[in-house]
Motif scaffolding. Structure first.
Motif, PDB file in Angstrom:
ATOM      1  N   LEU A 192      99.598  57.337  64.121  1.00  0.00           N
ATOM      2  CA  LEU A 192     100.120  58.610  64.637  1.00  0.00           C
ATOM      3  C   LEU A 192     100.917  58.360  65.910  1.00  0.00           C
ATOM      4  CD1 LEU A 192     100.322  61.714  64.938  1.00  0.00           C
ATOM      5  CD2 LEU A 192      98.117  61.636  66.121  1.00  0.00           C
ATOM      6  N   ALA A 193     100.349  57.594  66.831  1.00  0.00           N
ATOM      7  CA  ALA A 193     101.009  57.334  68.112  1.00  0.00           C
ATOM      8  C   ALA A 193     102.340  56.614  67.912  1.00  0.00           C
ATOM      9  CB  ALA A 193     100.092  56.525  69.023  1.00  0.00           C
ATOM     10  N   CYS A 194     102.333  55.578  67.070  1.00  0.00           N
ATOM     11  CA  CYS A 194     103.564  54.820  66.842  1.00  0.00           C
ATOM     12  C   CYS A 194     104.612  55.644  66.103  1.00  0.00           C
ATOM     13  CB  CYS A 194     103.255  53.537  66.064  1.00  0.00           C
ATOM     14  SG  CYS A 194     102.399  52.270  67.033  1.00  0.00           S
ATOM     15  N   GLY A 195     104.166  56.640  65.362  1.00  0.00           N
ATOM     16  CA  GLY A 195     105.096  57.471  64.599  1.00  0.00           C
ATOM     17  C   GLY A 195     105.822  58.515  65.424  1.00  0.00           C
ATOM     18  N   VAL A 196     105.288  58.857  66.604  1.00  0.00           N
ATOM     19  CA  VAL A 196     105.888  59.933  67.401  1.00  0.00           C
ATOM     20  C   VAL A 196     106.416  59.471  68.760  1.00  0.00           C
ATOM     21  CG1 VAL A 196     104.437  61.673  66.295  1.00  0.00           C
ATOM     22  CG2 VAL A 196     103.687  60.644  68.462  1.00  0.00           C
ATOM     23  N   ALA A 197     105.959  58.317  69.239  1.00  0.00           N
ATOM     24  CA  ALA A 197     106.277  57.901  70.612  1.00  0.00           C
ATOM     25  C   ALA A 197     107.619  57.184  70.710  1.00  0.00           C
ATOM     26  CB  ALA A 197     105.176  56.996  71.149  1.00  0.00           C
ATOM     27  N   ASN A 198     108.250  57.329  71.867  1.00  0.00           N
ATOM     28  CA  ASN A 198     109.429  56.540  72.205  1.00  0.00           C
ATOM     29  C   ASN A 198     109.018  55.190  72.788  1.00  0.00           C
ATOM     30  OD1 ASN A 198     110.131  59.630  72.953  1.00  0.00           O
ATOM     31  ND2 ASN A 198     111.922  58.626  72.059  1.00  0.00           N
ATOM     32  N   GLU A 199     107.872  55.192  73.473  1.00  0.00           N
ATOM     33  CA  GLU A 199     107.362  53.977  74.107  1.00  0.00           C
ATOM     34  C   GLU A 199     105.839  53.988  74.007  1.00  0.00           C
ATOM     35  OE1 GLU A 199     107.999  51.473  78.260  1.00  0.00           O
ATOM     36  OE2 GLU A 199     108.175  53.650  78.283  1.00  0.00           O
ATOM     37  N   VAL A 200     105.268  52.799  73.894  1.00  0.00           N
ATOM     38  CA  VAL A 200     103.816  52.670  73.761  1.00  0.00           C
ATOM     39  C   VAL A 200     103.280  51.766  74.868  1.00  0.00           C
ATOM     40  CG1 VAL A 200     101.915  51.929  72.296  1.00  0.00           C
ATOM     41  CG2 VAL A 200     103.930  52.977  71.260  1.00  0.00           C
ATOM     42  N   LEU A 201     102.174  52.193  75.466  1.00  0.00           N
ATOM     43  CA  LEU A 201     101.445  51.392  76.445  1.00  0.00           C
ATOM     44  C   LEU A 201     100.084  51.060  75.856  1.00  0.00           C
ATOM     45  CD1 LEU A 201     102.042  53.713  79.540  1.00  0.00           C
ATOM     46  CD2 LEU A 201     103.484  51.818  78.816  1.00  0.00           C
ATOM     47  N   VAL A 202      99.643  49.835  76.018  1.00  0.00           N
ATOM     48  CA  VAL A 202      98.312  49.435  75.564  1.00  0.00           C
ATOM     49  C   VAL A 202      97.455  49.168  76.789  1.00  0.00           C
ATOM     50  CG1 VAL A 202      96.949  47.752  74.275  1.00  0.00           C
ATOM     51  CG2 VAL A 202      99.180  48.482  73.404  1.00  0.00           C
ATOM     52  N   MET A 203      96.269  49.750  76.795  1.00  0.00           N
ATOM     53  CA  MET A 203      95.388  49.669  77.948  1.00  0.00           C
ATOM     54  C   MET A 203      94.112  48.909  77.589  1.00  0.00           C
ATOM     55  SD  MET A 203      94.535  52.967  80.280  1.00  0.00           S
ATOM     56  CE  MET A 203      94.416  52.757  82.030  1.00  0.00           C
ATOM     57  N   ASN A 204      93.615  48.121  78.542  1.00  0.00           N
ATOM     58  CA  ASN A 204      92.366  47.402  78.343  1.00  0.00           C
ATOM     59  C   ASN A 204      91.681  47.218  79.692  1.00  0.00           C
ATOM     60  OD1 ASN A 204      90.499  45.814  76.628  1.00  0.00           O
ATOM     61  ND2 ASN A 204      91.172  44.109  77.919  1.00  0.00           N
ATOM     62  N   LYS A 205      90.433  47.639  79.788  1.00  0.00           N
ATOM     63  CA  LYS A 205      89.638  47.480  81.003  1.00  0.00           C
ATOM     64  C   LYS A 205      90.371  47.968  82.248  1.00  0.00           C
ATOM     65  CE  LYS A 205      86.973  43.618  79.130  1.00  0.00           C
ATOM     66  NZ  LYS A 205      86.571  42.188  79.277  1.00  0.00           N
ATOM     67  N   GLY A 206      90.985  49.159  82.119  1.00  0.00           N
ATOM     68  CA  GLY A 206      91.604  49.796  83.274  1.00  0.00           C
ATOM     69  C   GLY A 206      92.949  49.262  83.678  1.00  0.00           C
ATOM     70  N   GLN A 207      93.577  48.453  82.822  1.00  0.00           N
ATOM     71  CA  GLN A 207      94.879  47.890  83.143  1.00  0.00           C
ATOM     72  C   GLN A 207      95.835  48.049  81.964  1.00  0.00           C
ATOM     73  OE1 GLN A 207      93.802  43.816  84.136  1.00  0.00           O
ATOM     74  NE2 GLN A 207      93.648  44.310  86.307  1.00  0.00           N
ATOM     75  N   ILE A 208      97.138  48.142  82.248  1.00  0.00           N
ATOM     76  CA  ILE A 208      98.145  48.141  81.199  1.00  0.00           C
ATOM     77  C   ILE A 208      98.409  46.688  80.829  1.00  0.00           C
ATOM     78  CG2 ILE A 208     100.487  48.796  80.543  1.00  0.00           C
ATOM     79  CD1 ILE A 208      98.720  51.199  81.120  1.00  0.00           C
ATOM     80  N   VAL A 209      98.104  46.315  79.579  1.00  0.00           N
ATOM     81  CA  VAL A 209      98.225  44.912  79.168  1.00  0.00           C
ATOM     82  C   VAL A 209      99.432  44.664  78.272  1.00  0.00           C
ATOM     83  CG1 VAL A 209      95.754  44.445  79.418  1.00  0.00           C
ATOM     84  CG2 VAL A 209      96.634  45.320  77.239  1.00  0.00           C
ATOM     85  N   TRP A 210     100.056  45.735  77.786  1.00  0.00           N
ATOM     86  CA  TRP A 210     101.249  45.566  76.939  1.00  0.00           C
ATOM     87  C   TRP A 210     102.061  46.851  77.001  1.00  0.00           C
ATOM     88  CZ3 TRP A 210     103.837  47.746  72.868  1.00  0.00           C
ATOM     89  CH2 TRP A 210     104.774  46.938  72.208  1.00  0.00           C
ATOM     90  N   GLN A 211     103.385  46.707  76.935  1.00  0.00           N
ATOM     91  CA  GLN A 211     104.277  47.860  76.982  1.00  0.00           C
ATOM     92  C   GLN A 211     105.521  47.549  76.164  1.00  0.00           C
ATOM     93  OE1 GLN A 211     105.017  49.109  80.998  1.00  0.00           O
ATOM     94  NE2 GLN A 211     106.596  50.578  80.460  1.00  0.00           N
ATOM     95  N   GLY A 212     105.946  48.503  75.330  1.00  0.00           N
ATOM     96  CA  GLY A 212     107.140  48.273  74.533  1.00  0.00           C
ATOM     97  C   GLY A 212     107.388  49.407  73.565  1.00  0.00           C
ATOM     98  N   GLU A 213     108.317  49.199  72.652  1.00  0.00           N
ATOM     99  CA  GLU A 213     108.662  50.209  71.657  1.00  0.00           C
ATOM    100  C   GLU A 213     107.655  50.161  70.505  1.00  0.00           C
ATOM    101  OE1 GLU A 213     112.663  49.499  70.453  1.00  0.00           O
ATOM    102  OE2 GLU A 213     113.509  50.082  72.399  1.00  0.00           O
TER     103      GLU A 213
END
Length: 236
Positions: free
Chosen positions: A198-219
């Motif tokens: 669902l998220a990948c189908g609607v978002a322009n950009e995606v952030l991945v979070m782990n243990k209170g930090q952003i660990v990945w960012q991209g399309e």
């Protein structure tokens, strides 16, 4: 539209958000993904003023808001669709909406303003059942009401916390279509989701979070192609 810079948020002595930074550009949908306990809802609560950050800055349209109260932040033009929907069960659909209604900025055209009629146009089922109490609605109808309640505050940015939670697959598809329609109106959206597709189908950009930090960012297309990140941080 929204910018977080080195935000640290605590629950008591527990350090939950550990220096997160990201932006939500105007008119886009940014999705925040991660496992349970990664800090996604705390991010929403930090922006909304429910759990103010201890350090770092949060700017909305250039204005610092991290020290404002929740009602002040709402009045700035930020709407919230909370996790679990949180509608008023003892009120009707119409009452849930009218109690939250707020006049739009005068710079907006009539077509850009969210009114009761416009919410009903987006969600016809709410119009059909406007005199039903919150307890008489299905999970999908409650979610539509929660989204409509946020929209009728006439926000410029909307925070959506797990809108697909507990919903049937066909209703999740409808939620995705609603988010796409809201993007078309120019509304900015920060979407917190467990539903990867669902998220990948609607978002322009995606952030991945782990243990209170952003660990990945991209399309979204980049994340869909990155099986290592999917397995390591999302359990896909």
């Amino acid at each position: 539209m929204l910018k977080l810079d080195n935000v640290h948020t605590y629950y008591g002595n527990s350090h939950i958000l550990q220096g997160i930074s990201f932006e939500v550009p105007k008119g886009t949908c940014v999705a925040l993904l991660g496992r349970n306990g990664a800090g996604k809802t705390t991010t929403i609560h930090s922006i909304a003023g429910l759990t103010p950050p201890r350090n770092g800055t949060i700017r909305f349209q250039g204005r610092k808001i991290e020290k404002l109260t929740p009602y002040q932040i709402s009045r700035c033009g930020i709407g919230l669709v909370p996790q679990g929907r949180r509608i008023f069960p003892s009120l009707t659909i119409r009452e849930n909406l009218t109690i939250a209604a707020r006049h739009a900025d005068q710079s907006r055209t009539d077509q850009e303003k969210w009114t009761l009629a416009k919410v009903y146009e987006l969600f016809p089922i709410l119009k059909e059942r406007e005199n039903n109490m919150g307890t008489q609605l299905s999970g999908g109808q409650q979610q539509m009401l929660a989204i409509g309640r946020a929209l009728i505050t006439n926000p410029q940015l909307i925070l959506m916390d797990e809108p697909s939670e507990g919903l049937a697959p066909i209703i999740i598809e409808q939620v995705g279509e609603i988010i796409k329609k809201l993007k078309e109106t120019g509304l900015s959206i920060l979407l917190v989701e467990q539903n990867f597709y669902l998220a990948c189908g609607v978002a322009n950009e995606v952030l991945v979070m782990n243990k209170g930090q952003i660990v990945w960012q991209g399309e979204p297309q980049q994340l869909l192609a990155n099986e290592e990140i999917q397995h390591r941080y999302l359990g896909v």
